[in-house]
Design an enzyme around this catalytic site. Structure first.
Site, PDB file in Angstrom:
ATOM      1  N   ALA A   1     -39.286  10.075 -21.341  1.00  0.00           N
ATOM      2  CA  ALA A   1     -40.172   9.563 -22.386  1.00  0.00           C
ATOM      3  C   ALA A   1     -41.105  10.634 -22.947  1.00  0.00           C
ATOM      4  O   ALA A   1     -41.237  10.780 -24.168  1.00  0.00           O
ATOM      5  CB  ALA A   1     -40.981   8.392 -21.832  1.00  0.00           C
TER       6      ALA A   1
ATOM      7  N   CYS B   1     -61.369 -20.002  -6.858  1.00  0.00           N
ATOM      8  CA  CYS B   1     -62.241 -20.286  -8.001  1.00  0.00           C
ATOM      9  C   CYS B   1     -61.870 -19.366  -9.172  1.00  0.00           C
ATOM     10  O   CYS B   1     -60.853 -18.694  -9.154  1.00  0.00           O
ATOM     11  CB  CYS B   1     -63.714 -20.144  -7.610  1.00  0.00           C
ATOM     12  SG  CYS B   1     -64.289 -18.444  -7.395  1.00  0.00           S
TER      13      CYS B   1
ATOM     14  N   GLY C   1     -38.780   3.302 -21.745  1.00  0.00           N
ATOM     15  CA  GLY C   1     -38.840   3.284 -20.291  1.00  0.00           C
ATOM     16  C   GLY C   1     -38.890   1.918 -19.637  1.00  0.00           C
ATOM     17  O   GLY C   1     -39.649   1.717 -18.694  1.00  0.00           O
TER      18      GLY C   1
ATOM     19  N   GLN D   1     -45.626  -3.741 -20.270  1.00  0.00           N
ATOM     20  CA  GLN D   1     -45.327  -4.493 -19.049  1.00  0.00           C
ATOM     21  C   GLN D   1     -46.039  -3.872 -17.856  1.00  0.00           C
ATOM     22  O   GLN D   1     -46.168  -4.504 -16.814  1.00  0.00           O
ATOM     23  CB  GLN D   1     -43.822  -4.487 -18.777  1.00  0.00           C
ATOM     24  CG  GLN D   1     -42.998  -5.127 -19.870  1.00  0.00           C
ATOM     25  CD  GLN D   1     -41.516  -4.844 -19.655  1.00  0.00           C
ATOM     26  OE1 GLN D   1     -40.835  -5.544 -18.936  1.00  0.00           O
ATOM     27  NE2 GLN D   1     -41.022  -3.795 -20.295  1.00  0.00           N
TER      28      GLN D   1
ATOM     29  N   ARG E   1     -50.708   1.375  -4.635  1.00  0.00           N
ATOM     30  CA  ARG E   1     -50.435   1.589  -6.058  1.00  0.00           C
ATOM     31  C   ARG E   1     -51.723   1.831  -6.857  1.00  0.00           C
ATOM     32  O   ARG E   1     -51.759   2.673  -7.749  1.00  0.00           O
ATOM     33  CB  ARG E   1     -49.684   0.390  -6.659  1.00  0.00           C
ATOM     34  CG  ARG E   1     -48.301   0.187  -6.072  1.00  0.00           C
ATOM     35  CD  ARG E   1     -47.437  -0.596  -7.017  1.00  0.00           C
ATOM     36  NE  ARG E   1     -46.816   0.265  -8.005  1.00  0.00           N
ATOM     37  CZ  ARG E   1     -46.733   0.009  -9.291  1.00  0.00           C
ATOM     38  NH1 ARG E   1     -47.229  -1.102  -9.785  1.00  0.00           N
ATOM     39  NH2 ARG E   1     -46.139   0.846 -10.104  1.00  0.00           N
TER      40      ARG E   1
ATOM     41  N   HIS F   1     -48.358  -8.206 -18.144  1.00  0.00           N
ATOM     42  CA  HIS F   1     -48.260  -8.435 -16.702  1.00  0.00           C
ATOM     43  C   HIS F   1     -49.570  -8.203 -15.960  1.00  0.00           C
ATOM     44  O   HIS F   1     -49.567  -7.959 -14.752  1.00  0.00           O
ATOM     45  CB  HIS F   1     -47.139  -7.555 -16.120  1.00  0.00           C
ATOM     46  CG  HIS F   1     -45.775  -7.985 -16.554  1.00  0.00           C
ATOM     47  ND1 HIS F   1     -44.671  -7.167 -16.483  1.00  0.00           N
ATOM     48  CD2 HIS F   1     -45.332  -9.164 -17.062  1.00  0.00           C
ATOM     49  CE1 HIS F   1     -43.599  -7.836 -16.940  1.00  0.00           C
ATOM     50  NE2 HIS F   1     -43.985  -9.042 -17.292  1.00  0.00           N
TER      51      HIS F   1
ATOM     52  N   CYS G   1     -59.900 -14.473  -7.746  1.00  0.00           N
ATOM     53  CA  CYS G   1     -59.991 -15.348  -6.586  1.00  0.00           C
ATOM     54  C   CYS G   1     -58.790 -16.295  -6.549  1.00  0.00           C
ATOM     55  O   CYS G   1     -58.304 -16.731  -7.588  1.00  0.00           O
ATOM     56  CB  CYS G   1     -61.288 -16.145  -6.652  1.00  0.00           C
ATOM     57  SG  CYS G   1     -61.496 -17.230  -5.226  1.00  0.00           S
TER      58      CYS G   1
ATOM     59  N   ASN H   1     -34.884   6.166 -23.080  1.00  0.00           N
ATOM     60  CA  ASN H   1     -34.721   5.893 -21.646  1.00  0.00           C
ATOM     61  C   ASN H   1     -33.828   6.979 -21.053  1.00  0.00           C
ATOM     62  O   ASN H   1     -32.989   7.543 -21.741  1.00  0.00           O
ATOM     63  CB  ASN H   1     -34.086   4.505 -21.451  1.00  0.00           C
ATOM     64  CG  ASN H   1     -34.329   3.942 -20.050  1.00  0.00           C
ATOM     65  OD1 ASN H   1     -34.084   4.605 -19.039  1.00  0.00           O
ATOM     66  ND2 ASN H   1     -34.810   2.709 -19.998  1.00  0.00           N
TER      67      ASN H   1
HETATM   68  N1  APR Z   1     -38.497   8.374 -19.221  1.00  0.00           N
HETATM   69  C1  APR Z   1     -37.907   7.279 -19.763  1.00  0.00           C
HETATM   70  N2  APR Z   1     -37.396   6.284 -19.041  1.00  0.00           N
HETATM   71  C2  APR Z   1     -37.456   6.398 -17.708  1.00  0.00           C
HETATM   72  C3  APR Z   1     -38.050   7.508 -17.071  1.00  0.00           C
HETATM   73  C4  APR Z   1     -38.592   8.532 -17.887  1.00  0.00           C
HETATM   74  N3  APR Z   1     -39.189   9.609 -17.392  1.00  0.00           N
HETATM   75  N4  APR Z   1     -37.964   7.310 -15.733  1.00  0.00           N
HETATM   76  C5  APR Z   1     -37.360   6.133 -15.548  1.00  0.00           C
HETATM   77  N5  APR Z   1     -37.034   5.570 -16.737  1.00  0.00           N
HETATM   78  C6  APR Z   1     -36.437   4.262 -17.001  1.00  0.00           C
HETATM   79  C7  APR Z   1     -35.394   3.794 -16.021  1.00  0.00           C
HETATM   80  O1  APR Z   1     -34.117   4.236 -16.416  1.00  0.00           O
HETATM   81  C8  APR Z   1     -35.531   2.271 -16.128  1.00  0.00           C
HETATM   82  O2  APR Z   1     -34.730   1.749 -17.162  1.00  0.00           O
HETATM   83  O3  APR Z   1     -37.487   3.319 -16.912  1.00  0.00           O
HETATM   84  C9  APR Z   1     -36.999   2.060 -16.506  1.00  0.00           C
HETATM   85  C10 APR Z   1     -37.871   1.544 -15.392  1.00  0.00           C
HETATM   86  O4  APR Z   1     -37.440   0.273 -15.041  1.00  0.00           O
HETATM   87  P1  APR Z   1     -38.208  -0.656 -14.024  1.00  0.00           P
HETATM   88  O5  APR Z   1     -38.602   0.121 -12.836  1.00  0.00           O
HETATM   89  O6  APR Z   1     -37.360  -1.852 -13.839  1.00  0.00           O
HETATM   90  O7  APR Z   1     -39.538  -1.031 -14.800  1.00  0.00           O
HETATM   91  P2  APR Z   1     -39.810  -2.122 -15.915  1.00  0.00           P
HETATM   92  O8  APR Z   1     -38.638  -2.303 -16.806  1.00  0.00           O
HETATM   93  O9  APR Z   1     -41.091  -1.762 -16.534  1.00  0.00           O
HETATM   94  O10 APR Z   1     -39.993  -3.432 -15.048  1.00  0.00           O
HETATM   95  C11 APR Z   1     -40.364  -4.613 -15.686  1.00  0.00           C
HETATM   96  O11 APR Z   1     -40.599  -5.793 -13.619  1.00  0.00           O
HETATM   97  O12 APR Z   1     -41.200  -5.330 -11.450  1.00  0.00           O
HETATM   98  C12 APR Z   1     -41.563  -6.004 -12.619  1.00  0.00           C
HETATM   99  O13 APR Z   1     -43.632  -6.673 -13.474  1.00  0.00           O
HETATM  100  C13 APR Z   1     -42.877  -5.540 -13.135  1.00  0.00           C
HETATM  101  O14 APR Z   1     -43.529  -4.855 -15.339  1.00  0.00           O
HETATM  102  C14 APR Z   1     -42.516  -4.756 -14.366  1.00  0.00           C
HETATM  103  C15 APR Z   1     -41.250  -5.444 -14.822  1.00  0.00           C
HETATM  104 ZN    ZN Z   2     -63.811 -17.595  -5.377  1.00  0.00          ZN
END
Ligand code: APR
Ligand code: ZN
Length: 252
Positions: free
Chosen positions: A235, A127, A191, A98, A67, A116, A124, A217
Protein backbone atom coordinates in the site's frame (compact mmCIF):
# COMPACT_ATOMS: atom_id res chain seq x y z
CA UNK A 1 -1.89 0.58 -14.63
CA UNK A 2 -0.74 3.32 -12.25
CA UNK A 3 -1.23 5.87 -14.99
CA UNK A 4 -4.81 4.70 -15.53
CA UNK A 5 -5.46 4.74 -11.81
CA UNK A 6 -4.11 8.28 -11.50
CA UNK A 7 -6.41 9.38 -14.34
CA UNK A 8 -9.44 7.94 -12.57
CA UNK A 9 -8.43 9.65 -9.34
CA UNK A 10 -7.94 13.05 -10.98
CA UNK A 11 -11.25 12.74 -12.86
CA UNK A 12 -13.21 11.76 -9.76
CA UNK A 13 -15.70 14.20 -8.24
CA UNK A 14 -16.47 12.12 -5.16
CA UNK A 15 -13.95 9.48 -4.23
CA UNK A 16 -13.87 7.44 -1.06
CA UNK A 17 -11.34 5.01 0.35
CA UNK A 18 -12.15 1.65 1.89
CA UNK A 19 -9.25 0.41 3.98
CA UNK A 20 -8.29 -2.71 5.91
CA UNK A 21 -5.47 -4.12 7.97
CA UNK A 22 -3.11 -4.16 4.97
CA UNK A 23 -2.88 -0.37 4.91
CA UNK A 24 -1.30 -0.40 8.36
CA UNK A 25 0.98 -3.39 7.72
CA UNK A 26 3.89 -1.19 6.66
CA UNK A 27 3.40 0.75 9.91
CA UNK A 28 4.17 -2.45 11.78
CA UNK A 29 0.62 -3.45 12.73
CA UNK A 30 0.09 -7.13 11.93
CA UNK A 31 -2.89 -7.98 9.72
CA UNK A 32 -5.57 -10.35 10.99
CA UNK A 33 -5.43 -13.16 8.53
CA UNK A 34 -1.71 -12.91 7.94
CA UNK A 35 -0.27 -14.02 11.23
CA UNK A 36 -1.90 -17.31 12.13
CA UNK A 37 -0.47 -18.81 15.24
CA UNK A 38 1.97 -16.01 15.89
CA UNK A 39 0.13 -14.82 18.94
CA UNK A 40 0.23 -17.52 21.65
CA UNK A 41 -1.15 -20.07 19.22
CA UNK A 42 -4.49 -18.29 19.05
CA UNK A 43 -5.91 -16.99 15.84
CA UNK A 44 -7.08 -13.39 16.19
CA UNK A 45 -10.45 -14.35 14.72
CA UNK A 46 -10.93 -16.71 17.63
CA UNK A 47 -10.13 -14.04 20.19
CA UNK A 48 -12.29 -11.35 18.70
CA UNK A 49 -15.62 -12.82 19.74
CA UNK A 50 -18.06 -12.24 22.61
CA UNK A 51 -17.84 -15.96 23.41
CA UNK A 52 -14.05 -15.83 23.86
CA UNK A 53 -14.43 -12.82 26.15
CA UNK A 54 -17.07 -14.60 28.20
CA UNK A 55 -14.92 -17.70 28.50
CA UNK A 56 -11.56 -16.11 29.15
CA UNK A 57 -11.54 -12.32 29.59
CA UNK A 58 -7.91 -12.41 30.74
CA UNK A 59 -6.80 -13.98 27.47
CA UNK A 60 -8.85 -11.59 25.35
CA UNK A 61 -7.68 -8.58 27.33
CA UNK A 62 -4.04 -9.59 27.04
CA UNK A 63 -4.50 -9.89 23.27
CA UNK A 64 -6.06 -6.41 23.11
CA UNK A 65 -3.51 -4.83 25.41
CA UNK A 66 -0.77 -6.32 23.25
CA UNK A 67 -2.40 -4.79 20.17
CA UNK A 68 -3.02 -1.44 21.92
CA UNK A 69 0.65 -1.27 22.80
CA UNK A 70 1.72 -2.15 19.25
CA UNK A 71 -0.67 0.33 17.69
CA UNK A 72 0.18 3.23 19.97
CA UNK A 73 3.81 2.93 18.85
CA UNK A 74 2.92 2.72 15.17
CA UNK A 75 3.21 5.72 12.86
CA UNK A 76 1.26 6.39 9.67
CA UNK A 77 2.91 5.30 6.42
CA UNK A 78 2.81 6.89 2.93
CA UNK A 79 -0.54 5.23 2.17
CA UNK A 80 -2.21 6.98 5.12
CA UNK A 81 -0.57 10.27 4.12
CA UNK A 82 -1.66 9.83 0.49
CA UNK A 83 -5.31 9.57 1.52
CA UNK A 84 -5.01 12.66 3.73
CA UNK A 85 -3.48 14.56 0.81
CA UNK A 86 -6.24 13.44 -1.55
CA UNK A 87 -8.78 14.76 0.96
CA UNK A 88 -7.00 18.14 1.13
CA UNK A 89 -7.05 18.23 -2.67
CA UNK A 90 -10.84 17.92 -2.47
CA UNK A 91 -10.89 14.62 -4.36
CA UNK A 92 -11.37 12.19 -1.50
CA UNK A 93 -14.47 12.78 0.60
CA UNK A 94 -14.06 10.11 3.26
CA UNK A 95 -12.09 7.15 4.48
CA UNK A 96 -14.27 4.22 5.46
CA UNK A 97 -12.02 2.08 7.63
CA UNK A 98 -12.28 -1.36 9.09
CA UNK A 99 -9.17 -0.92 11.24
CA UNK A 100 -9.37 0.11 14.84
CA UNK A 101 -6.16 2.18 14.84
CA UNK A 102 -5.79 5.97 14.72
CA UNK A 103 -3.35 6.09 11.83
CA UNK A 104 -5.64 7.75 9.27
CA UNK A 105 -6.42 10.60 11.65
CA UNK A 106 -2.79 10.92 12.68
CA UNK A 107 -1.85 11.25 9.03
CA UNK A 108 -4.34 14.11 8.69
CA UNK A 109 -7.50 12.49 7.33
CA UNK A 110 -10.50 14.31 8.74
CA UNK A 111 -13.57 12.45 7.59
CA UNK A 112 -12.92 8.94 8.88
CA UNK A 113 -15.76 6.47 9.34
CA UNK A 114 -14.91 3.81 11.92
CA UNK A 115 -16.87 0.69 11.04
CA UNK A 116 -15.27 -1.57 13.64
CA UNK A 117 -14.74 0.79 16.57
CA UNK A 118 -11.51 2.08 18.06
CA UNK A 119 -8.94 0.11 20.00
CA UNK A 120 -8.17 2.97 22.37
CA UNK A 121 -11.78 3.13 23.53
CA UNK A 122 -13.16 0.91 26.29
CA UNK A 123 -16.75 0.50 27.36
CA UNK A 124 -18.61 -1.03 30.26
CA UNK A 125 -20.28 -4.42 29.82
CA UNK A 126 -23.19 -3.26 32.05
CA UNK A 127 -23.73 0.49 31.96
CA UNK A 128 -23.22 3.13 29.27
CA UNK A 129 -19.72 4.15 30.42
CA UNK A 130 -17.21 4.77 27.61
CA UNK A 131 -13.70 6.13 27.71
CA UNK A 132 -11.05 6.91 25.14
CA UNK A 133 -7.87 6.02 27.02
CA UNK A 134 -5.67 8.12 24.76
CA UNK A 135 -7.79 11.21 25.29
CA UNK A 136 -8.16 10.67 29.03
CA UNK A 137 -4.40 10.17 29.38
CA UNK A 138 -4.91 6.84 31.13
CA UNK A 139 -3.50 4.54 28.46
CA UNK A 140 -0.11 3.99 30.08
CA UNK A 141 -1.58 3.09 33.48
CA UNK A 142 -4.25 0.96 31.84
CA UNK A 143 -1.67 -1.13 29.98
CA UNK A 144 0.42 -1.60 33.12
CA UNK A 145 -2.52 -2.86 35.22
CA UNK A 146 -2.57 -6.64 35.61
CA UNK A 147 -6.08 -7.10 36.97
CA UNK A 148 -9.08 -7.10 34.65
CA UNK A 149 -10.20 -3.51 33.94
CA UNK A 150 -13.32 -2.44 35.84
CA UNK A 151 -15.84 0.31 35.15
CA UNK A 152 -15.16 3.38 37.34
CA UNK A 153 -18.91 4.07 37.42
CA UNK A 154 -20.43 0.68 38.29
CA UNK A 155 -17.55 -1.74 38.85
CA UNK A 156 -18.48 -4.16 36.05
CA UNK A 157 -15.98 -5.53 33.59
CA UNK A 158 -14.78 -3.19 30.85
CA UNK A 159 -14.33 -4.41 27.26
CA UNK A 160 -12.66 -3.00 24.18
CA UNK A 161 -15.03 -0.78 22.19
CA UNK A 162 -14.47 -2.71 19.00
CA UNK A 163 -16.81 -4.83 16.93
CA UNK A 164 -16.31 -8.53 17.44
CA UNK A 165 -17.36 -11.32 15.12
CA UNK A 166 -21.08 -11.90 15.36
CA UNK A 167 -21.75 -8.38 16.68
CA UNK A 168 -23.62 -5.66 14.82
CA UNK A 169 -21.70 -2.69 13.47
CA UNK A 170 -22.36 0.77 14.93
CA UNK A 171 -25.52 1.80 13.09
CA UNK A 172 -24.64 5.43 12.43
CA UNK A 173 -21.23 4.57 10.99
CA UNK A 174 -22.67 1.85 8.78
CA UNK A 175 -25.44 4.11 7.47
CA UNK A 176 -22.93 6.83 6.75
CA UNK A 177 -20.64 4.39 4.95
CA UNK A 178 -23.48 3.04 2.79
CA UNK A 179 -24.58 6.57 1.90
CA UNK A 180 -21.03 7.53 0.92
CA UNK A 181 -20.77 4.36 -1.18
CA UNK A 182 -23.99 5.19 -3.05
CA UNK A 183 -22.68 8.65 -3.86
CA UNK A 184 -19.07 7.80 -4.71
CA UNK A 185 -17.87 7.69 -8.31
CA UNK A 186 -14.65 5.98 -7.21
CA UNK A 187 -13.53 3.81 -4.33
CA UNK A 188 -9.89 3.08 -3.51
CA UNK A 189 -9.89 -0.31 -1.82
CA UNK A 190 -6.62 -0.68 0.07
CA UNK A 191 -5.31 -3.66 2.00
CA UNK A 192 -8.42 -5.61 2.85
CA UNK A 193 -9.22 -9.27 2.34
CA UNK A 194 -12.79 -8.17 1.57
CA UNK A 195 -14.39 -11.17 3.22
CA UNK A 196 -15.87 -9.60 6.35
CA UNK A 197 -19.46 -8.41 6.01
CA UNK A 198 -21.27 -6.07 6.07
CA UNK A 199 -18.16 -3.92 5.55
CA UNK A 200 -17.26 -5.72 2.32
CA UNK A 201 -20.52 -4.47 0.74
CA UNK A 202 -19.00 -0.98 0.48
CA UNK A 203 -17.08 -1.47 -2.79
CA UNK A 204 -19.96 -3.53 -4.20
CA UNK A 205 -22.38 -0.66 -3.55
CA UNK A 206 -20.05 1.80 -5.28
CA UNK A 207 -19.85 -0.54 -8.27
CA UNK A 208 -23.63 -1.09 -8.42
CA UNK A 209 -24.15 2.67 -8.52
CA UNK A 210 -21.82 3.04 -11.47
CA UNK A 211 -18.63 4.00 -9.63
CA UNK A 212 -15.15 2.68 -10.35
CA UNK A 213 -13.20 0.36 -8.09
CA UNK A 214 -9.41 0.61 -7.78
CA UNK A 215 -7.81 -1.99 -5.57
CA UNK A 216 -4.34 -1.99 -4.01
CA UNK A 217 -3.28 -5.24 -2.36
CA UNK A 218 -0.27 -7.52 -2.20
CA UNK A 219 -2.62 -10.40 -3.09
CA UNK A 220 -5.95 -10.97 -4.73
CA UNK A 221 -8.90 -10.51 -2.39
CA UNK A 222 -12.65 -10.94 -2.19
CA UNK A 223 -12.96 -7.55 -3.91
CA UNK A 224 -10.63 -8.27 -6.84
CA UNK A 225 -13.35 -9.82 -9.07
CA UNK A 226 -15.22 -6.49 -9.18
CA UNK A 227 -12.15 -4.24 -9.36
CA UNK A 228 -11.78 -2.12 -12.50
CA UNK A 229 -8.08 -1.83 -11.74
CA UNK A 230 -6.13 -4.17 -9.49
CA UNK A 231 -2.71 -2.85 -8.52
CA UNK A 232 -0.60 -5.51 -6.89
CA UNK A 233 1.85 -4.17 -4.35
CA UNK A 234 2.39 -2.78 -0.90
CA UNK A 235 0.00 0.00 0.00
CA UNK A 236 2.64 2.54 1.01
CA UNK A 237 4.78 2.02 -2.06
CA UNK A 238 1.90 1.96 -4.52
CA UNK A 239 0.15 5.00 -3.07
CA UNK A 240 3.37 6.99 -3.05
CA UNK A 241 3.90 6.33 -6.76
CA UNK A 242 0.25 6.98 -7.50
CA UNK A 243 0.40 10.35 -5.75
CA UNK A 244 3.44 11.39 -7.81
CA UNK A 245 1.38 10.84 -10.94
CA UNK A 246 -1.69 12.56 -9.52
CA UNK A 247 0.35 15.66 -8.57
CA UNK A 248 1.89 15.87 -12.04
CA UNK A 249 -1.53 15.56 -13.70
CA UNK A 250 -3.05 18.24 -11.47
CA UNK A 251 -0.19 20.72 -11.73
CA UNK A 252 0.20 20.62 -15.43
N1 APR B 1 -0.14 -3.53 1.32
C1 APR B 1 -1.36 -3.84 0.80
N2 APR B 1 -2.08 -4.89 1.18
C2 APR B 1 -1.55 -5.69 2.12
C3 APR B 1 -0.30 -5.44 2.71
C4 APR B 1 0.42 -4.29 2.28
N3 APR B 1 1.60 -3.95 2.78
N4 APR B 1 -0.06 -6.41 3.62
C5 APR B 1 -1.13 -7.22 3.61
N5 APR B 1 -2.04 -6.80 2.70
C6 APR B 1 -3.36 -7.34 2.41
C7 APR B 1 -3.51 -8.84 2.49
O1 APR B 1 -3.22 -9.42 1.24
C8 APR B 1 -4.99 -8.99 2.86
O2 APR B 1 -5.81 -9.02 1.72
O3 APR B 1 -4.23 -6.83 3.41
C9 APR B 1 -5.30 -7.72 3.65
C10 APR B 1 -5.43 -7.91 5.13
O4 APR B 1 -6.53 -8.72 5.38
P1 APR B 1 -7.09 -9.02 6.82
O5 APR B 1 -5.98 -9.34 7.73
O6 APR B 1 -8.17 -10.01 6.65
O7 APR B 1 -7.69 -7.62 7.28
P2 APR B 1 -9.07 -6.93 6.95
O8 APR B 1 -9.53 -7.24 5.57
O9 APR B 1 -8.92 -5.52 7.31
O10 APR B 1 -10.04 -7.63 7.98
C11 APR B 1 -11.36 -7.20 8.06
O11 APR B 1 -11.83 -8.62 9.93
O12 APR B 1 -10.71 -9.49 11.73
C12 APR B 1 -11.71 -8.61 11.33
O13 APR B 1 -12.61 -6.68 12.30
C13 APR B 1 -11.43 -7.22 11.76
O14 APR B 1 -11.47 -5.16 10.52
C14 APR B 1 -11.07 -6.51 10.48
C15 APR B 1 -11.87 -7.29 9.46
ZN1 ZN C 1 -20.34 0.50 34.23
Amino acid sequence: MLEEAAKLVVKSRFAIAFTGAGISAESGVPTFRGFNGLWKKHRPEELATPEAFEKDPHLVWSFYKWRMDLIRKARPNPAHYALAELERMGILKAVVMQNVDDLHREAGSRNVVELHGNIFRVRCTSCSYKENLKESGRLEAFLAERDLPKCPRCGSLLRPDVVWFGEPLPRKALEEAFKLAETADLVLVIGTSGVVYPAAYIPQIVKEHGGKVIEVNTERSGITPIADLFIRGRAGEVMERLMEKVRVMLNG
